[in-house]
Design a protein around this motif. Structure first.
Motif, PDB file in Angstrom:
ATOM      1  N   ASP A 128      41.980  26.072  46.075  1.00 53.55           N
ATOM      2  CA  ASP A 128      40.619  25.946  44.947  1.00 53.55           C
ATOM      3  C   ASP A 128      39.319  26.500  45.689  1.00 53.55           C
ATOM      4  O   ASP A 128      38.443  27.298  44.804  1.00 53.55           O
ATOM      5  CB  ASP A 128      40.586  24.519  44.522  1.00 53.55           C
ATOM      6  CG  ASP A 128      41.737  23.871  43.999  1.00 53.55           C
ATOM      7  OD1 ASP A 128      42.482  24.772  43.500  1.00 53.55           O
ATOM      8  OD2 ASP A 128      41.907  22.567  43.820  1.00 53.55           O
ATOM      9  N   ALA A 129      38.972  26.245  46.855  1.00 52.84           N
ATOM     10  CA  ALA A 129      37.702  26.486  47.466  1.00 52.84           C
ATOM     11  C   ALA A 129      37.756  28.168  47.451  1.00 52.84           C
ATOM     12  O   ALA A 129      37.021  28.877  47.173  1.00 52.84           O
ATOM     13  CB  ALA A 129      37.520  26.168  48.896  1.00 52.84           C
ATOM     14  N   GLY A 130      38.930  28.679  48.089  1.00 51.69           N
ATOM     15  CA  GLY A 130      39.046  30.280  48.061  1.00 51.69           C
ATOM     16  C   GLY A 130      39.067  30.976  46.696  1.00 51.69           C
ATOM     17  O   GLY A 130      38.399  31.921  46.470  1.00 51.69           O
ATOM     18  N   MET A 131      39.631  30.281  45.746  1.00 47.23           N
ATOM     19  CA  MET A 131      39.584  30.988  44.317  1.00 47.23           C
ATOM     20  C   MET A 131      38.206  30.840  43.747  1.00 47.23           C
ATOM     21  O   MET A 131      37.793  31.939  43.170  1.00 47.23           O
ATOM     22  CB  MET A 131      40.594  30.375  43.484  1.00 47.23           C
ATOM     23  CG  MET A 131      42.108  30.549  43.785  1.00 47.23           C
ATOM     24  SD  MET A 131      42.478  32.234  43.691  1.00 47.23           S
ATOM     25  CE  MET A 131      44.000  32.245  43.705  1.00 47.23           C
ATOM     26  N   LYS A 132      37.482  29.741  43.985  1.00 53.43           N
ATOM     27  CA  LYS A 132      36.077  29.596  43.496  1.00 53.43           C
ATOM     28  C   LYS A 132      35.144  30.697  44.042  1.00 53.43           C
ATOM     29  O   LYS A 132      34.545  31.127  43.481  1.00 53.43           O
ATOM     30  CB  LYS A 132      35.542  28.151  43.989  1.00 53.43           C
ATOM     31  CG  LYS A 132      34.226  27.864  43.339  1.00 53.43           C
ATOM     32  CD  LYS A 132      33.836  26.531  43.790  1.00 53.43           C
ATOM     33  CE  LYS A 132      32.137  26.361  43.255  1.00 53.43           C
ATOM     34  NZ  LYS A 132      31.768  25.003  43.677  1.00 53.43           N
ATOM     35  N   ARG A 133      35.250  30.828  45.429  1.00 49.48           N
ATOM     36  CA  ARG A 133      34.660  31.865  46.207  1.00 49.48           C
ATOM     37  C   ARG A 133      34.778  33.207  45.622  1.00 49.48           C
ATOM     38  O   ARG A 133      34.090  34.133  45.701  1.00 49.48           O
ATOM     39  CB  ARG A 133      34.522  31.606  47.743  1.00 49.48           C
ATOM     40  CG  ARG A 133      34.248  30.334  47.984  1.00 49.48           C
ATOM     41  CD  ARG A 133      34.211  30.132  49.456  1.00 49.48           C
ATOM     42  NE  ARG A 133      33.576  28.858  49.999  1.00 49.48           N
ATOM     43  CZ  ARG A 133      33.417  28.483  51.325  1.00 49.48           C
ATOM     44  NH1 ARG A 133      34.114  29.339  52.137  1.00 49.48           N
ATOM     45  NH2 ARG A 133      33.047  27.467  51.695  1.00 49.48           N
ATOM     46  N   MET A 134      36.187  33.534  45.484  1.00 49.10           N
ATOM     47  CA  MET A 134      36.725  34.972  44.956  1.00 49.10           C
ATOM     48  C   MET A 134      35.777  35.176  43.536  1.00 49.10           C
ATOM     49  O   MET A 134      35.396  36.122  43.336  1.00 49.10           O
ATOM     50  CB  MET A 134      38.172  34.974  44.951  1.00 49.10           C
ATOM     51  CG  MET A 134      38.833  34.837  46.135  1.00 49.10           C
ATOM     52  SD  MET A 134      40.806  35.009  46.119  1.00 49.10           S
ATOM     53  CE  MET A 134      41.134  34.737  47.663  1.00 49.10           C
ATOM     54  N   CYS A 154      43.144  42.639  48.728  1.00 50.75           N
ATOM     55  CA  CYS A 154      44.180  41.498  48.895  1.00 50.75           C
ATOM     56  C   CYS A 154      43.789  40.392  47.966  1.00 50.75           C
ATOM     57  O   CYS A 154      44.934  39.427  47.458  1.00 50.75           O
ATOM     58  CB  CYS A 154      44.061  41.020  50.575  1.00 50.75           C
ATOM     59  SG  CYS A 154      45.370  40.066  50.893  1.00 50.75           S
ATOM     60  N   LYS A 155      42.508  40.010  47.958  1.00 50.99           N
ATOM     61  CA  LYS A 155      42.237  38.683  46.952  1.00 50.99           C
ATOM     62  C   LYS A 155      42.743  38.811  45.648  1.00 50.99           C
ATOM     63  O   LYS A 155      43.254  38.337  44.873  1.00 50.99           O
ATOM     64  CB  LYS A 155      40.741  38.567  46.926  1.00 50.99           C
ATOM     65  CG  LYS A 155      40.273  37.679  45.919  1.00 50.99           C
ATOM     66  CD  LYS A 155      38.757  37.983  45.628  1.00 50.99           C
ATOM     67  CE  LYS A 155      38.597  39.025  44.561  1.00 50.99           C
ATOM     68  NZ  LYS A 155      37.260  39.235  44.378  1.00 50.99           N
ATOM     69  N   ARG A 156      42.667  40.420  45.171  1.00 51.62           N
ATOM     70  CA  ARG A 156      43.280  40.701  43.842  1.00 51.62           C
ATOM     71  C   ARG A 156      44.727  40.607  43.725  1.00 51.62           C
ATOM     72  O   ARG A 156      45.222  40.006  42.792  1.00 51.62           O
ATOM     73  CB  ARG A 156      42.934  42.306  43.572  1.00 51.62           C
ATOM     74  CG  ARG A 156      43.361  42.725  42.277  1.00 51.62           C
ATOM     75  CD  ARG A 156      42.878  44.206  41.922  1.00 51.62           C
ATOM     76  NE  ARG A 156      43.273  44.926  43.135  1.00 51.62           N
ATOM     77  CZ  ARG A 156      44.538  45.446  43.290  1.00 51.62           C
ATOM     78  NH1 ARG A 156      45.613  45.288  42.291  1.00 51.62           N
ATOM     79  NH2 ARG A 156      44.847  46.162  44.382  1.00 51.62           N
ATOM     80  N   LEU A 157      45.301  40.973  44.725  1.00 45.90           N
ATOM     81  CA  LEU A 157      46.874  40.958  44.640  1.00 45.90           C
ATOM     82  C   LEU A 157      47.138  39.579  44.821  1.00 45.90           C
ATOM     83  O   LEU A 157      48.221  38.986  44.138  1.00 45.90           O
ATOM     84  CB  LEU A 157      47.436  41.702  45.866  1.00 45.90           C
ATOM     85  CG  LEU A 157      47.432  43.285  46.052  1.00 45.90           C
ATOM     86  CD1 LEU A 157      47.503  43.847  47.243  1.00 45.90           C
ATOM     87  CD2 LEU A 157      48.059  43.742  44.976  1.00 45.90           C
ATOM     88  N   VAL A 158      46.521  38.590  45.334  1.00 47.30           N
ATOM     89  CA  VAL A 158      46.719  37.138  45.419  1.00 47.30           C
ATOM     90  C   VAL A 158      46.652  36.656  44.139  1.00 47.30           C
ATOM     91  O   VAL A 158      47.530  35.802  43.721  1.00 47.30           O
ATOM     92  CB  VAL A 158      45.983  36.459  46.402  1.00 47.30           C
ATOM     93  CG1 VAL A 158      46.029  34.814  46.295  1.00 47.30           C
ATOM     94  CG2 VAL A 158      46.341  36.756  47.880  1.00 47.30           C
ATOM     95  N   LYS A 159      45.613  36.904  43.317  1.00 48.54           N
ATOM     96  CA  LYS A 159      45.491  36.453  42.084  1.00 48.54           C
ATOM     97  C   LYS A 159      46.765  36.824  41.159  1.00 48.54           C
ATOM     98  O   LYS A 159      46.956  36.337  40.407  1.00 48.54           O
ATOM     99  CB  LYS A 159      44.084  36.874  41.594  1.00 48.54           C
ATOM    100  CG  LYS A 159      42.904  36.317  42.027  1.00 48.54           C
ATOM    101  CD  LYS A 159      41.709  36.602  41.319  1.00 48.54           C
ATOM    102  CE  LYS A 159      40.337  35.848  41.645  1.00 48.54           C
ATOM    103  NZ  LYS A 159      39.260  36.455  40.929  1.00 48.54           N
ATOM    104  N   GLU A 160      46.988  38.244  41.348  1.00 42.19           N
ATOM    105  CA  GLU A 160      48.070  38.879  40.806  1.00 42.19           C
ATOM    106  C   GLU A 160      49.557  37.934  40.904  1.00 42.19           C
ATOM    107  O   GLU A 160      50.319  37.816  39.921  1.00 42.19           O
ATOM    108  CB  GLU A 160      48.343  40.303  40.897  1.00 42.19           C
ATOM    109  CG  GLU A 160      49.280  40.865  39.900  1.00 42.19           C
ATOM    110  CD  GLU A 160      49.190  42.569  40.078  1.00 42.19           C
ATOM    111  OE1 GLU A 160      50.188  43.000  39.503  1.00 42.19           O
ATOM    112  OE2 GLU A 160      48.262  43.075  40.939  1.00 42.19           O
TER     113      GLU A 160
END
Length: 265
Positions: A143-149, A55-61
């Motif tokens: 930003d916090a979520g992306m940083k931790r990802m 899911c994290k990969r899909l959010v980045k995409e």
């Protein structure tokens, strides 16, 4: 409604996959409450973590596609799409916090997907994380979520490198062991050949020894015969009147002395 947002076909496909993952996560956590075995709970949590990574990969995409099409959309559409992205990230973080709560219940102290560091004193609990997320703005939460990802991705990449290096060392070790095994096999074959040659040589020496022993016996027997004949001849010459010793065939009888001839006359 998110489904009414104007999206490109590819962006809509990514959005649908993310929503499918969210539904799977919700169902997974519902089933987790019914599992009593801790080992099965840990396994279920690992499966949910894998879905969170996807899911994290899909959010980045989704974010990349959103930025690529930002120029083609109106500001209002871009705002709606950004709000939808932030909503998905916030929902994903809520599942991450929920998973951390279950892990804390199981006593698992591993590094988690969005943890800033394991084993640090004063680390916020899952409830504090949820409260903190609720007080943060959408952009700060993103930003916090992306940083931790990103931190999780870096940790995964480091783990992959360690695994790759370990595989290379194992492959090299296996190749060296195979070479040593082949060399030992050749040495064993050479030793077998030498042992066979020694057996053949031993048998040949025994055969030659038997032949030499037989020849020596024959020569000794012949030597005794010759010595006996010589002894008889010597005795006949020394004592020609001895009637106990027969004449040797082929040997002329000794000549009679003059005294014997005179007596007969």
């Amino acid at each position: 409604m998110a489904s009414e947002l104007p999206m490109s076909p590819h962006l809509e496909q990514i959005h649908g996959e993310i929503r499918d993952h969210f539904r799977a996560l919700a169902n997974g956590f519902q089933r987790l409450d019914k599992i009593k075995d801790s080992s099965r709970q840990s396994k279920q949590l690992e499966e949910l973590a894998e879905k969170m990574r996807d899911c994290k990969r899909l959010v980045k995409e989704f974010d990349r596609e959103l930025k690529d099409g930002e120029a083609r959309n109106s500001p209002q559409v871009n705002k709606q799409l950004n709000d939808e992205k932030q909503s998905m990230i916030k929902e994903l973080n809520s599942y991450v916090a929920l998973r951390k709560t279950y892990l804390n219940t199981l006593g698992n102290k591993k590094v988690e997907l969005f943890d800033t560091g394991a084993g640090v004193s004063g680390e916020p609990t899952a409830e504090e994380n949820v409260q903190m997320a609720s007080t943060m703005s959408n952009q700060e939460l993103v930003d916090a979520g992306m940083k931790r990802m990103d931190e999780t991705d870096q940790a995964i990449e480091r783990s992959k490198q360690v695994v790759h290096q370990t595989l290379e060392v194992g492959t090299q070790t296996a190749s060296n062991l195979k070479g040593q095994t082949d060399q030992m096999g050749r040495v064993v074959n050479d030793l077998d050949t030498i042992q066979f040659s020694l057996k053949k040589a031993s048998q040949l020496v025994k055969e030659i020894g038997r032949q030499v022993a037989t020849d020596k016996c024959i020569m000794a027997f012949l030597f005794l015969i010759v010595c006996g004949v010589i002894a008889i001849i010597i005795v006949k010459i020394v004592n020609p009147n001895n009637k106990d010793i027969r004449d040797i065939p082929g040997l002329a009888p000794p000549a009679q002395s003059r005294k014997l001839l005179y007596f007969r006359e």
